[in-house]
Scaffold this active site. Structure first.
Site, short mmCIF file in Angstrom:
data_model
loop_
_atom_site.label_atom_id
_atom_site.label_comp_id
_atom_site.label_asym_id
_atom_site.label_seq_id
_atom_site.Cartn_x
_atom_site.Cartn_y
_atom_site.Cartn_z
N ASP A 106 70.71 -9.81 -158.92
CA ASP A 106 70.48 -8.34 -157.85
C ASP A 106 71.48 -7.22 -159.58
OD1 ASP A 106 70.53 -9.52 -155.68
OD2 ASP A 106 72.16 -10.25 -155.51
N LYS A 134 68.38 -3.95 -160.21
CA LYS A 134 66.84 -3.44 -160.60
C LYS A 134 66.23 -2.71 -160.15
CE LYS A 134 66.00 -8.03 -159.64
NZ LYS A 134 67.13 -8.39 -159.25
N GLY A 190 66.07 -9.11 -152.51
CA GLY A 190 66.65 -7.88 -151.73
C GLY A 190 67.07 -6.86 -152.53
N HIS A 191 66.09 -5.12 -152.70
CA HIS A 191 66.43 -4.37 -153.94
C HIS A 191 66.60 -3.31 -152.91
CE1 HIS A 191 63.42 -6.87 -156.98
NE2 HIS A 191 64.22 -7.35 -156.47
N GLN A 233 64.52 -11.40 -158.44
CA GLN A 233 65.76 -12.68 -159.10
C GLN A 233 65.64 -11.92 -160.76
OE1 GLN A 233 62.39 -13.94 -157.38
NE2 GLN A 233 63.72 -13.62 -155.76
#
Ligand code: GDP
Ligand code: IMO
Ligand code: MG
Length: 435
Positions: A25, A28, A52-53, A236
């Site tokens: 988080d 990225k 979750g990007h 990650q």
């Protein structure tokens, strides 16, 4: 922003890597989106829907899970590499979420045949494993990541390419039956309707077939020979790497630079730059050691101002000060060539900032990440720095930044010995300052 959009010439025939240096988080997704105009291809190399990007532009906020963060650019090709694990059910929802953006996803998103499939029973196994661990649970996102990678290395997994085989359903049944026996072995209470989950799975598999499956290592290496440029997107963070992270409180893939080679079939000598993304402070979601975690006001302020809630699970992220010992470790393992500092704006308002520059480890001062970094073994040693008050979110040039922030940036560069090239001062694409 101007310089981010300059032509692709100097990037040709190379692969650059972009990865998180902390516990995920870091931002990225935002940076991949910002950089995409410089590349022909964006390729995700590991992880799955545990990621979750988040991307923000033109007042739109969008969270991607398995789909690479270059998808919003007109010309970029996006590839889901062999190192990724795909849940067709989550993927289908992701594709549906893109419908409102009026793009032809099938023309610019390709999936590796060698990527492994997350089955409904993998998700159940994840839940059973976590439930059986009690207090020692990993804090998994429960997306079936661990069990799917276990089947991959155990040589039992199903891959995207298997969908094209005539006996896919039989192969599925054999593996799912085995999983059911394993779930029973855990002896924990799980409420589920497998039949329903399977119906949903097979419907989603049919949808997945609308996309093009490719031999992605062939595709990517051919593209390189043709002079195309590739940005490999990690999920990650380095401290969640199965080898180098805070094991066992990690994810089940190699999140570090080496994972890009195995997750895409790209040789190490093709890699040019390694962009390391980090927050100006630190967060972690899920269980496991976190030496600089702050349980007092500072941590709460970071959580509130930084809106630190998981983009996948909504769980509150644990917050604390920047850990330069951990950052140096991540820089070393990945061979980072450029640092990108995110969320500097969140630190505005603190009178003083703490930065961890060493660990007290069993009575000694050390500057590396030891085998056992649990709180009983490691106490962080902090250096205090002056904070700044100015709101950074509207700033667009490095010169405008407050002197205390420049000192903070220079201090990090000196300790870590890698330049900070970009400072992010807000979630939007435009809130990105080049140094
Ligand atoms: P990722 O998993 O590394 O892509 O990061 P996430 O999307 O899970 O989490 C990063 C969060 O911070 C998202 O909500 C972003 O919109 C937000 N974000 C990214 N960069 C910045 C920044 O510089 N400042 C602020 N305030 N938020 C940011
Ligand atoms: P992105 O790509 C933050 C964490 C989970 C848990 C551990 C194992 O958005 O940065 P898993 O579901 O992989 O078995 O969970 O890893 N985790 C993440 N934390 N960002 C992520 O991805 C994460 N993916 C997994 O919270 O502690
Ligand atoms: Mg995330």
């Amino acid at each position: 922003m101007q310089h981010l959009d300059n032509n692709k010439q100097h990037n040709t025939m190379t692969v650059d890597l972009l990865l998180g240096l902390q516990w995920g988080d870091e931002g990225k997704g935002k940076i991949v989106d910002v950089l995409t105009s410089k590349y022909d291809i964006i390729a995700r190399f590991q992880g799955g829907p545990n990621a979750g990007h988040t991307l923000e532009f033109d007042g739109i906020k969008h969270v991607l899970r398995t789909i690479p963060s270059g998808i919003f650019h007109k010309n970029a090709i996006n590839i889901i590499g062999n190192g990724v694990v795909i849940d067709p059910v989550v993927f289908q929802k992701e594709i549906e979420g893109l419908a409102k953006f009026n793009m032809d996803v099938t023309a610019k998103l390709f999936i590796s045949r060698k990527a492994h499939l997350i089955l409904p029973t993998h998700r159940l196994l994840d839940a059973a494993s976590e439930a059986s661990k009690g207090k020692a649970k990993i804090g998994s996102t429960l997306k079936g990541i661990g069990p799917t990678y276990m089947d991959k290395t155990g040589r039992n997994g199903l891959r995207v390419g298997d969908i094209e085989l005539e006996d896919f359903k039989e192969r599925y049944r054999t593996l799912a039956d085995k999983h059911e026996a394993m779930i029973a072995f855990y002896d924990v209470e799980l409420q589920y309707n497998l039949k329903e989950m399977e119906d949903e799975f097979f419907t989603a598999v049919e949808d997945l077939k609308k996309l093009t499956f490719i031999d992605s290592e062939e595709y990517l290496n051919k593209a390189l020979k043709e002079g195309k440029s590739i940005l490999a997107e990690g999920a990650q963070g380095s401290l969640l790497d199965v080898d180098f992270g805070t094991y066992p409180y990690v994810t089940s893939s190699n999140t570090t630079a080496a994972g890009a080679c195995t997750g895409l079939g790209i040789a190490p000598n093709k890699v040019k730059d390694v962009f390391g993304i980090f927050k100006a402070y630190t967060t972690r979601v899920g269980s496991g050691p976190f030496p600089t975690e702050d349980f007092k006001e500072a941590g709460q302020t970071m959580a509130k101002v930084g809106n630190e809630f998981g983009s996948v699970t909504g769980r509150a992220r644990r917050c604390g000060w920047l850990d330069l010992v951990a950052l140096k470790y991540a820089v070393q393992v990945n061979g980072v060539t450029q640092l990108y500092m995110m969320k500097g704006d969140v630190l505005s308002g603190f009178d003083t900032l703490q930065v961890c520059t060493g660990y007290n480890y069993k009575g000694q001062t050390i500057q590396h990440l030891p085998y056992n970094i649990e709180p009983e073994n490691v106490t962080p040693i902090f250096t205090e720095m002056k904070g700044w008050k100015a709101d950074l979110t509207g700033m667009t040039t490095y010169d405008e930044l407050p002197q205390e922030l420049k000192t903070y940036i220079e201090f990090i560069e000196k300790e870590v010995e890698v330049p900070i090239k970009v400072i992010s001062v807000g979630p939007d694409r435009k809130q990105t300052i080049m140094k």
